[in-house]
Design a protein around this motif. Structure first.
Motif, PDB file in Angstrom:
ATOM      1  N   TRP A 187       0.753  -0.032   3.957  1.00  0.00           N
ATOM      2  CA  TRP A 187      -0.384   0.734   4.452  1.00  0.00           C
ATOM      3  C   TRP A 187      -0.692   0.250   5.858  1.00  0.00           C
ATOM      4  O   TRP A 187      -0.792  -0.954   6.095  1.00  0.00           O
ATOM      5  CB  TRP A 187      -1.597   0.508   3.556  1.00  0.00           C
ATOM      6  N   GLU A 237       0.497   5.644   4.799  1.00  0.00           N
ATOM      7  CA  GLU A 237       1.245   4.905   3.774  1.00  0.00           C
ATOM      8  C   GLU A 237       2.720   5.259   3.918  1.00  0.00           C
ATOM      9  O   GLU A 237       3.112   6.408   3.704  1.00  0.00           O
ATOM     10  CB  GLU A 237       0.764   5.273   2.373  1.00  0.00           C
ATOM     11  N   GLN A 255      -4.040  -0.076  -0.226  1.00  0.00           N
ATOM     12  CA  GLN A 255      -5.022   0.724   0.500  1.00  0.00           C
ATOM     13  C   GLN A 255      -6.333  -0.039   0.610  1.00  0.00           C
ATOM     14  O   GLN A 255      -6.977  -0.032   1.651  1.00  0.00           O
ATOM     15  CB  GLN A 255      -5.231   2.064  -0.209  1.00  0.00           C
ATOM     16  N   LEU A 313      -5.232   6.572   8.325  1.00  0.00           N
ATOM     17  CA  LEU A 313      -4.565   5.703   7.369  1.00  0.00           C
ATOM     18  C   LEU A 313      -3.211   6.309   7.006  1.00  0.00           C
ATOM     19  O   LEU A 313      -3.111   7.498   6.689  1.00  0.00           O
ATOM     20  CB  LEU A 313      -5.405   5.529   6.105  1.00  0.00           C
TER      21      LEU A 313
END
Length: 73
Positions: free
Chosen positions: A3, A58, A32, A56
């Motif tokens: 992440w 991933e 996260q 954000l």
């Protein structure tokens, strides 16, 4: 999984040369929750470094954002 935060400038493009003051600007986080906790602790330093918003990510997939770091007017 990794992440990471993508740091964006006022124009929505990448914020150049971000030094967050915490040594994690380009580092990944294992979860996260770890990434979000880190942002909660360091968002002020990011704003001072010229970051307007964050996204954000991933493993290369955009999870959410852009999310403004500026306080509401």
């Amino acid at each position: 999984m990794s992440w990471t935060w993508r740091f964006l400038g006022p124009d929505g493009g990448p914020a150049p040369n971000v030094d967050d003051g915490a040594g994690r600007a380009d580092a990944g986080f294992p979860t996260q929750s770890d990434a979000e906790s880190w942002l909660g602790e360091h968002w002020r330093a990011l704003v001072e470094a010229g970051v307007d918003s964050v996204m954000l990510v991933e493993d290369g997939r955009e999870v959410y954002g852009p999310m403004s770091l500026k306080p509401p007017d």
